[in-house]
Design an enzyme around this catalytic site. Structure first.
Site, PDB file in Angstrom:
ATOM      1  N   CYS A  12      -6.038   4.465   4.516  1.00  0.00           N
ATOM      2  CA  CYS A  12      -6.419   3.574   5.611  1.00  0.00           C
ATOM      3  C   CYS A  12      -7.546   2.628   5.221  1.00  0.00           C
ATOM      4  O   CYS A  12      -7.848   1.683   5.953  1.00  0.00           O
ATOM      5  CB  CYS A  12      -6.822   4.401   6.837  1.00  0.00           C
ATOM      6  SG  CYS A  12      -5.401   5.177   7.643  1.00  0.00           S
ATOM      7  N   ASP A  62       3.057   3.125  10.395  1.00  0.00           N
ATOM      8  CA  ASP A  62       1.895   3.166   9.514  1.00  0.00           C
ATOM      9  C   ASP A  62       2.358   3.444   8.086  1.00  0.00           C
ATOM     10  O   ASP A  62       3.203   4.312   7.854  1.00  0.00           O
ATOM     11  CB  ASP A  62       0.926   4.266   9.958  1.00  0.00           C
ATOM     12  CG  ASP A  62      -0.533   3.860   9.745  1.00  0.00           C
ATOM     13  OD1 ASP A  62      -0.848   3.385   8.636  1.00  0.00           O
ATOM     14  OD2 ASP A  62      -1.335   4.016  10.670  1.00  0.00           O
TER      15      ASP A  62
END
Length: 340
Positions: A12, A62
């Site tokens: 991330c 994601d």
């Protein structure tokens, strides 16, 4: 050449910064659909589309490049991270589609291991793998497009805390700092193993526990770090008071913060906060931890005070590092977050 060395950034921490992202979204054409009850304008964790009075679908996606050397571990982390938004909104994961980018010249066995790791986490979540899409790319990337379900009357938003609520964080902080130390050959095996175990951990278990308590808001803490996600939770209506000494930390994370092993994403998070939060009472090391991008981080939960201890104890049965880190108060001047 190693698997991790193929990548310029990973996890991330590779997210586009919140300031830049907001600018990109500003001029998108808008289409109104009354069944789309949560869209990107809300800055919530996932989209929600209502099908009936009793059923709504949660949709999220994601993917990112590796942050660990082992491909199978990477697959497990990426899958756990992708499903997290569904859990943050109080939903159940139904199925997912693989998203794959992979270098044409890289050993294909590594791709197989990535996919096995992702499938293992889907099985743990009692969710189905329904297909996917793959392309060749210069760097390996992997993730999921996830579909879940939720009762429309029980959607948990990220920005609806109530004054008097207590804040619970379900995972320890410091993933980005530890991974930075790993890349520099400075981390211990203990710290690295703890970070990997945390990233692989599904938020499913904490989400199942919080369903039995009066939770008013929830978000998963990922690439924007605890402070930016907390800022989104506070919105314009309340002030969150967060105790830095109460924060659960991964082993040696504070030490790496003291050694300024900060990430580029952490600095982007700091730039986004800018003058919105008074950091003068907080040590430089804790500041780095608060801005640190978390890959597959925990849930930040805002729960009614009278049930907070019971909620925490229930979550700690499966997630023992979970901790109370603050409270929700009446808005104080222009401060959305106060650090103590």
């Amino acid at each position: 050449m190693g698997f991790l060395s193929q990548c310029t950034s990973g996890g991330c921490g590779a997210k586009i910064g919140p300031n830049e992202l907001a600018g990109f979204l500003t001029n998108l054409p808008k289409f109104s659909d009354e069944k789309l009850v949560v869209d990107f304008e809300a800055s919530d964790d996932a989209a929600v589309y209502q099908l009936s009075e009793e059923l709504a679908l949660i949709s999220t996606v994601d993917f990112f490049s590796p942050m660990v050397e082992d491909p199978r571990t990477f697959g497990r982390i990426a899958a756990a991270n992708a499903m997290s938004d569904v859990y943050a909104m109080g939903g159940k994961v139904l199925f997912a589609l693989n998203l794959v980018c992979f270098p044409e010249k890289m050993e294909k066995q590594k791709l197989s291991e990535i996919l096995v790791g992702g499938a293992e986490k889907l099985k743990e979540a009692n969710a189905s793998l329904a297909g996917g899409h793959s392309i060749y790319d210069h760097e390996p990337k992997y993730g999921l497009a996830v579909t879940g379900q939720v009762d429309p009357q029980k959607i948990i938003h990220n920005n609806t805390p109530k004054v008097g609520d207590v804040l619970i964080l379900t995972k320890a902080l410091g993933v980005g700092l530890i991974q930075s130390a790993v890349r520099g050959g400075l981390s211990s095996k203990k710290a690295e193993s703890a970070a990997v175990a945390s990233m692989e951990r599904l938020n499913k278990y904490a989400a199942e526990k919080m369903a039995y308590f009066p939770v008013h808001a929830c978000t998963d803490v990922t690439g924007f770090g605890l402070l930016v996600h907390a800022l989104e939770m506070a919105g314009e209506n309340v002030t969150l008071i967060i105790g830095t000494e109460q924060l659960p930390l991964l082993p040696e994370a504070y030490h790496y913060a003291e050694e300024f092993l900060a990430t580029a994403a952490g600095q982007r998070n700091r730039q986004f906060i800018d003058q919105k939060i008074d950091l003068t009472s907080t040590t430089p090391a804790f500041q780095e931890i608060l801005f640190d991008p978390q890959t597959s981080g925990g849930l930040l939960i805002s729960v009614a005070a009278e049930k907070a201890l019971a909620c925490l104890e229930a979550i700690q049965k499966d997630d023992p590092v979970a901790a109370i880190i603050g409270e929700v108060c009446v808005k104080e001047s222009d401060q959305s977050i106060i650090l103590v």
